[in-house]
Design a protein around this motif. Structure first.
Motif, PDB file in Angstrom:
ATOM      1  N   PRO A   1      -0.399  -2.624   6.124  1.00 31.22           N
ATOM      2  CA  PRO A   1      -0.412  -2.092   4.966  1.00 31.22           C
ATOM      3  C   PRO A   1       0.431  -0.935   4.655  1.00 31.22           C
ATOM      4  CG  PRO A   1      -2.235  -1.746   7.009  1.00 31.22           C
ATOM      5  CD  PRO A   1      -1.603  -2.747   7.188  1.00 31.22           C
ATOM      6  N   VAL A   2       0.517  -0.694   3.155  1.00 31.45           N
ATOM      7  CA  VAL A   2       2.112   0.043   2.655  1.00 31.45           C
ATOM      8  C   VAL A   2       1.521   1.144   2.325  1.00 31.45           C
ATOM      9  CG1 VAL A   2       1.635  -1.227   0.105  1.00 31.45           C
ATOM     10  CG2 VAL A   2       4.222  -0.560   1.238  1.00 31.45           C
ATOM     11  N   GLN A   3       0.348   0.988   1.490  1.00 38.26           N
ATOM     12  CA  GLN A   3      -0.544   2.519   1.335  1.00 38.26           C
ATOM     13  C   GLN A   3       0.320   2.753  -0.127  1.00 38.26           C
ATOM     14  OE1 GLN A   3      -2.342   2.316   3.220  1.00 38.26           O
ATOM     15  NE2 GLN A   3      -2.090   2.734   5.197  1.00 38.26           N
ATOM     16  N   SER A   4       1.973   2.365  -0.564  1.00 37.31           N
ATOM     17  CA  SER A   4       2.020   2.946  -2.061  1.00 37.31           C
ATOM     18  C   SER A   4       3.389   2.433  -1.765  1.00 37.31           C
ATOM     19  CB  SER A   4       2.741   4.673  -1.941  1.00 37.31           C
ATOM     20  OG  SER A   4       2.918   4.757  -2.898  1.00 37.31           O
ATOM     21  N   GLY A   5       4.053   2.694  -3.165  1.00 36.27           N
ATOM     22  CA  GLY A   5       5.293   1.773  -3.808  1.00 36.27           C
ATOM     23  C   GLY A   5       6.557   2.988  -3.663  1.00 36.27           C
ATOM     24  N   SER A   6       5.843   3.892  -3.589  1.00 42.74           N
ATOM     25  CA  SER A   6       6.861   5.376  -3.826  1.00 42.74           C
ATOM     26  C   SER A   6       7.391   6.004  -2.707  1.00 42.74           C
ATOM     27  CB  SER A   6       6.117   6.535  -5.070  1.00 42.74           C
ATOM     28  OG  SER A   6       6.811   7.691  -4.969  1.00 42.74           O
ATOM     29  N   ASN A   7       8.775   5.804  -2.963  1.00 40.63           N
ATOM     30  CA  ASN A   7       9.277   6.296  -1.678  1.00 40.63           C
ATOM     31  C   ASN A   7       9.005   7.931  -1.758  1.00 40.63           C
ATOM     32  OD1 ASN A   7      10.523   4.322  -0.357  1.00 40.63           O
ATOM     33  ND2 ASN A   7      12.603   5.029  -2.191  1.00 40.63           N
ATOM     34  N   SER A   8       8.564   8.925  -2.770  1.00 37.54           N
ATOM     35  CA  SER A   8       8.533  10.797  -2.334  1.00 37.54           C
ATOM     36  C   SER A   8       6.674  10.315  -2.044  1.00 37.54           C
ATOM     37  CB  SER A   8       8.505  10.609  -3.932  1.00 37.54           C
ATOM     38  OG  SER A   8       7.809  11.106  -4.398  1.00 37.54           O
ATOM     39  N   ILE A   9       6.276   9.200  -2.143  1.00 42.03           N
ATOM     40  CA  ILE A   9       4.758   9.623  -1.676  1.00 42.03           C
ATOM     41  C   ILE A   9       4.412   9.189  -0.595  1.00 42.03           C
ATOM     42  CG2 ILE A   9       1.924   8.250  -2.213  1.00 42.03           C
ATOM     43  CD1 ILE A   9       3.204  10.213  -4.547  1.00 42.03           C
TER      44      ILE A   9
ATOM     45  N   GLY B   1       4.409 -20.526   5.476  1.00 41.25           N
ATOM     46  CA  GLY B   1       3.018 -20.382   5.035  1.00 41.25           C
ATOM     47  C   GLY B   1       2.349 -18.905   4.975  1.00 41.25           C
ATOM     48  N   CYS B   2       3.301 -17.964   5.467  1.00 41.68           N
ATOM     49  CA  CYS B   2       2.544 -16.648   6.307  1.00 41.68           C
ATOM     50  C   CYS B   2       1.588 -16.221   5.123  1.00 41.68           C
ATOM     51  CB  CYS B   2       3.482 -15.577   7.111  1.00 41.68           C
ATOM     52  SG  CYS B   2       2.519 -14.609   7.799  1.00 41.68           S
ATOM     53  N   SER B   3       0.549 -15.916   5.063  1.00 40.10           N
ATOM     54  CA  SER B   3      -0.433 -15.003   4.532  1.00 40.10           C
ATOM     55  C   SER B   3      -0.552 -13.405   5.056  1.00 40.10           C
ATOM     56  CB  SER B   3      -1.607 -15.478   4.335  1.00 40.10           C
ATOM     57  OG  SER B   3      -2.877 -14.915   5.024  1.00 40.10           O
ATOM     58  N   ILE B   4       0.273 -12.659   3.799  1.00 41.87           N
ATOM     59  CA  ILE B   4       0.289 -11.782   3.754  1.00 41.87           C
ATOM     60  C   ILE B   4      -1.092 -10.579   2.976  1.00 41.87           C
ATOM     61  CG2 ILE B   4       1.695  -9.402   4.097  1.00 41.87           C
ATOM     62  CD1 ILE B   4       4.629 -11.301   4.295  1.00 41.87           C
ATOM     63  N   THR B   5      -1.081  -9.104   4.242  1.00 40.59           N
ATOM     64  CA  THR B   5      -2.295  -8.751   2.678  1.00 40.59           C
ATOM     65  C   THR B   5      -1.370  -7.160   3.222  1.00 40.59           C
ATOM     66  OG1 THR B   5      -4.264  -8.499   4.787  1.00 40.59           O
ATOM     67  CG2 THR B   5      -4.079 -10.216   3.138  1.00 40.59           C
ATOM     68  N   THR B   6      -2.853  -6.364   2.782  1.00 47.55           N
ATOM     69  CA  THR B   6      -1.907  -4.711   2.421  1.00 47.55           C
ATOM     70  C   THR B   6      -3.196  -4.367   1.969  1.00 47.55           C
ATOM     71  OG1 THR B   6      -0.511  -3.394   2.083  1.00 47.55           O
ATOM     72  CG2 THR B   6      -1.035  -4.300   0.137  1.00 47.55           C
ATOM     73  N   ASP B   7      -3.065  -2.662   2.556  1.00 47.39           N
ATOM     74  CA  ASP B   7      -4.009  -1.766   1.777  1.00 47.39           C
ATOM     75  C   ASP B   7      -3.128  -0.756   1.009  1.00 47.39           C
ATOM     76  OD1 ASP B   7      -5.807  -2.615   3.509  1.00 47.39           O
ATOM     77  OD2 ASP B   7      -6.127  -0.904   5.276  1.00 47.39           O
ATOM     78  N   ILE B   8      -3.792   0.039  -0.124  1.00 43.22           N
ATOM     79  CA  ILE B   8      -3.277   0.223  -1.329  1.00 43.22           C
ATOM     80  C   ILE B   8      -4.210   1.305  -1.325  1.00 43.22           C
ATOM     81  CG2 ILE B   8      -1.966   0.895  -3.358  1.00 43.22           C
ATOM     82  CD1 ILE B   8      -1.008  -2.066  -2.652  1.00 43.22           C
ATOM     83  N   ILE B   9      -3.119   2.870  -1.278  1.00 44.57           N
ATOM     84  CA  ILE B   9      -3.947   3.768  -1.931  1.00 44.57           C
ATOM     85  C   ILE B   9      -4.079   4.177  -3.126  1.00 44.57           C
ATOM     86  CG2 ILE B   9      -4.900   6.462  -1.041  1.00 44.57           C
ATOM     87  CD1 ILE B   9      -4.542   5.924   1.839  1.00 44.57           C
ATOM     88  N   VAL B  10      -4.016   4.709  -4.392  1.00 46.34           N
ATOM     89  CA  VAL B  10      -4.146   5.041  -5.649  1.00 46.34           C
ATOM     90  C   VAL B  10      -4.315   6.689  -5.678  1.00 46.34           C
ATOM     91  CG1 VAL B  10      -3.660   2.961  -6.495  1.00 46.34           C
ATOM     92  CG2 VAL B  10      -5.751   4.375  -7.144  1.00 46.34           C
ATOM     93  N   GLY B  11      -3.125   7.051  -6.363  1.00 49.19           N
ATOM     94  CA  GLY B  11      -4.006   8.501  -6.528  1.00 49.19           C
ATOM     95  C   GLY B  11      -3.985   9.591  -5.385  1.00 49.19           C
ATOM     96  N   PHE B  12      -2.821   9.507  -4.501  1.00 51.32           N
ATOM     97  CA  PHE B  12      -2.563  10.380  -3.383  1.00 51.32           C
ATOM     98  C   PHE B  12      -1.861  11.609  -4.247  1.00 51.32           C
ATOM     99  CE2 PHE B  12       0.507  11.964  -0.221  1.00 51.32           C
ATOM    100  CZ  PHE B  12      -1.064  12.555   0.539  1.00 51.32           C
ATOM    101  N   PRO B  13      -2.372  12.765  -3.586  1.00 53.22           N
ATOM    102  CA  PRO B  13      -2.274  13.929  -4.275  1.00 53.22           C
ATOM    103  C   PRO B  13      -0.552  14.560  -5.043  1.00 53.22           C
ATOM    104  CG  PRO B  13      -2.726  14.886  -2.625  1.00 53.22           C
ATOM    105  CD  PRO B  13      -2.767  13.052  -2.594  1.00 53.22           C
ATOM    106  N   ASN B  14      -0.693  14.406  -6.371  1.00 50.51           N
ATOM    107  CA  ASN B  14       0.289  14.579  -7.892  1.00 50.51           C
ATOM    108  C   ASN B  14       1.154  13.796  -7.631  1.00 50.51           C
ATOM    109  OD1 ASN B  14      -0.167  17.034  -7.956  1.00 50.51           O
ATOM    110  ND2 ASN B  14       0.800  17.741  -5.869  1.00 50.51           N
TER     111      ASN B  14
END
Ligand code: 5AD
Ligand code: SF4
Length: 465
Positions: A291-299, A325-338
Motif C-alpha cells: 500500500p502506497v496510500q498517496s503519491g504526494s510527499n506532503s500528504i 514477473g512480480c505482480s505488485i498491487t497497492t492501496d490508494i486513498i484519495v481526498g485525504f483532508p486538504n
C-alpha cells in the motif's frame, strides 16, 4: 458490561505478550448448540475472515451447525469492519433485516469484530438496537461460549480495549481445504493518522515462530497447497521477540508448502533481503501487496507514513528488476483532508511510474478518534469522487496492460471453485490474478498449467494445457 475506550487502546505498554495454550471449549458449553444452526457474516479484511474461521470452530465445538442463509439460523453473528464509513452502513443495514427476522423467529444475535471495539457503536447498540443479544470484541473471542450461554434475558457487552496475550490452539473451521490464512501477528503500532486499526486491533503482538511453523507444517500434512501469512504489517513481524520477518519467511518456505504469500507489506519496513529470498525460493510467489496510500510527499507526511514517493518508487523498481514477473498491487486513498490538485497529480504520476498490476482505491473516510478526523477539510466530496474516477481509469489501464502481457503465456493456477459461468472454474495465478479456467470438477484444489486465452482489466480466461 465492559465497554472499550480509545484512550485505553492508545496506551501501549511494553508488557511482554503472554501465550495461552491448550484452549478448549469447556464441557459445560459443548451441548449448547446441539440441533441449532449458526450463520456468520464477515465484513472487511482477511484478518476478519480468519477470525470468523476461529469463531466457526468454537461454535461447532459447541454443537452448532453452519448454515449459509441467515433466515435458517438460530444464532446470527456479524463479524464487522470499521475501516470506512460504508462498512458501518452495510452492517447497520443488515441489523435492520435481523431486527425484522427476530420479530418472527426466536434467534440470538451477536455482534463482533472491529466495530465492536468502537465506543460510539457499542453505545448505539446499547441504546437503540435492543434486539442485539451480545457484543464481543476482537480481543476476547475465546469467551464466546460463556457469553452465548449467559445471554438470555440479559444482554452481554464484553469488549476489551487491548490485550497482552495471544491464545494459541483455538479451534478453527477453515473455509478452504487448499488455501489457508495463517496469522503471524496481531494489531498495529503504526498509527497512520487516518486509520482506526491500531485502536480496534490493539498493540502489535507477534506469534512465536515455532507456533507459526507448526501450523504451516500441519497444513502441508493435510494437503494444503497455499499459505498466506497475515499481519497488518508483516515486515515488522518479530520486533517484539527479537527476530525478523525474513527469518520467519525462510523457515516457512522450508516447510515445503507449494505456494507461500504474505500480506500486508509496509513500504518503510520492507527489507531488501525479502527480495533476495523471493528470488531464491521457488515457493514464495511473485506477488507483493504494497500500500502506497498517496503519491504526494506532503500528504504522506500528514498521513504519518514514514517514506517519500521517491523511496517508494525506488522500492517498486528494485522489486520489479529483481523478482521476475512480480505482480505488485497497492492501496490508494484519495481526498485525504486538504489534498490539493497538485497532490492528486503526484498520485497519478506515481501510478504512471509504478504501473501497478492492480489497486484498491478509496475515498478518505474520517474515523472517529483518529488524528486525521480532526483536520478541517476544504476539499468537496464531489471533487473527491472525480479524483477517484480519474484514478480508477488509470489503474484499470495498467491492470489491463499487465494482464494482456500474459496472453498466450502459460501460468500456474490453483483452481479454487466453480465459477458462475458454464464449465468454468475460478482460480488464482501465482501472481494473485483471478482467472476463469475451462476445466472440470476434479481440478479443484490442484495447481495446473493454464494457457491464457483472454485478458480483461480484473480477470483472465484460460484453458488447461
Ligand atoms: N479512509 C479510507 N480508506 C482507508 N483505509 C484505511 N483507513 C481508511 C480511511 N479512514 C484504506 C487504506 C488501507 C486499506 C486497508 O484501507 O488504503 O491500506
Ligand atoms: Fe492502519 Fe497504517 Fe497500521 Fe496499515 S500500517 S493497519 S494503514 S495504521
Amino acid at each position: 458490561m465492559k465497554i472499550p475506550s480509545f484512550l485505553d487502546a492508545k496506551k501501549r505498554n511494553k508488557c511482554k505478550t503472554s501465550i495461552i495454550r491448550n484452549y478448549i471449549v469447556d464441557n459445560k458449553y459443548i451441548n449448547i448448540g446441539l440441533n441449532k444452526k449458526y450463520f456468520i457474516r464477515t465484513y472487511g479484511c482477511q484478518m476478519n475472515e480468519r477470525d470468523s474461521e476461529t469463531i466457526s470452530g468454537i461454535l461447532e465445538q459447541m454443537g452448532y451447525e453452519k448454515v449459509y442463509n441467515y433466515m435458517d439460523a438460530d444464532l446470527v453473528l456479524l463479524n464487522t469492519c470499521a475501516i470506512r464509513e460504508n462498512a458501518h452502513n452495510k452492517v447497520f443495514g443488515m441489523l435492520g433485516r435481523l431486527k425484522n427476522l427476530k420479530e418472527s423467529k426466536d434467534i440470538v444475535i451477536g455482534f463482533c469484530g472491529c466495530m465492536a471495539q468502537e465506543k460510539d457503536v457499542v453505545e448505539e447498540i446499547i441504546n437503540n438496537k435492543k434486539f442485539v443479544d451480545f457484543v464481543i470484541g476482537t480481543h476476547n473471542i475465546n469467551e464466546l461460549p460463556r457469553i452465548i450461554s449467559e445471554c438470555g434475558d440479559d444482554r452481554i457487552i464484553e469488549v476489551l480495549s487491548n490485550s497482552d496475550y495471544i491464545i494459541e490452539d483455538m479451534p478453527s473451521k477453515r473455509e478452504s481445504k487448499y488455501k489457508a490464512f495463517v496469522n503471524i501477528s496481531y494489531g498495529c503500532d503504526n498509527f497512520c493518522t487516518y486509520c482506526i486499526v491500531p485502536y480496534t486491533r490493539g498493540k502489535e503482538k507477534s506469534r512465536l515462530k515455532e507456533d507459526i511453523i507448526n501450523e504451516v507444517k500441519e497444513l502441508v500434512n493435510k494437503g494444503y497447497k497455499e499459505v498466506t501469512l497475515l499481519g497488518q504489517n508483516v515486515n515488522s513481524y518479530g520486533k517484539d521477540l527479537g527476530y525478523s520477518f525474513t527469518e520467519l519467511l525462510r523457515e516457512v518456505s522450508d516447510t515445503g508448502i507449494e505456494r507461500l504469500k504474505f500480506v500486508t507489506s509496509n513500504p518503510w519496513d520492507f527489507k531488501l533481503e525479502i527480495i533476495d529470498l523471493m528470488v531464491n525460493r521457488k515457493n514464495i510467489v511473485p506477488y507483493i501487496h504494497l500500500p502506497v496510500q498517496s503519491g504526494s510527499n506532503s500528504i504522506l507526511k500528514s498521513m504519518g507514513r514514514k517514506y517519500t514517493r521517491e523511496q517508494y518508487i525506488e522500492l517498486v523498481n528494485n522489486i520489479r528488476n529483481r523478482v521476475k514477473g512480480c505482480s505488485i498491487t497497492t492501496d490508494i486513498i484519495v481526498g485525504f483532508p486538504n489534498e490539493s490538485d497538485e497532490d492528486f497529480k503526484f498520485t497519478l504520476d506515481l501510478v504512471n511510474k509504478c504501473k501497478f498490476d492492480g489497486a484498491y482505491t478509496f475515498i478518505y473516510s474520517p474515523r472517529f478518534g483518529t488524528p486525521a478526523s480532526l483536520i478541517e477539510d476544504c476539499v468537496s466530496f464531489v471533487e473527491k469522487e472525480e479524483r477517484l474516477s480519474d484514478l480508477n481509469k488509470l489503474i484499470n489501464k495498467y491492470s489491463l496492460e499487465s494482464n494482456e502481457k500474459l496472453l498466450d503465456k502459460v501460468v500456474s493456477v490453483l483452481i479454487d471453485n466453480k465459477s458462475d459461468k458454464d464449465n468454468m472454474y475460478v482460480g488464482y495465478t501465482d501472481t494473485n490474478k483471478l482467472i476463469n479456467v475451462k476445466c472440470d470438477y476434479n481440478c479443484i484444489g490442484k495447481i495446473l498449467d493454464v494457457k491464457v486465452t483472454c485478458a480483461k482489466s480484473w480477470s483472465l480466461y484460460g484453458e488447461v494445457l
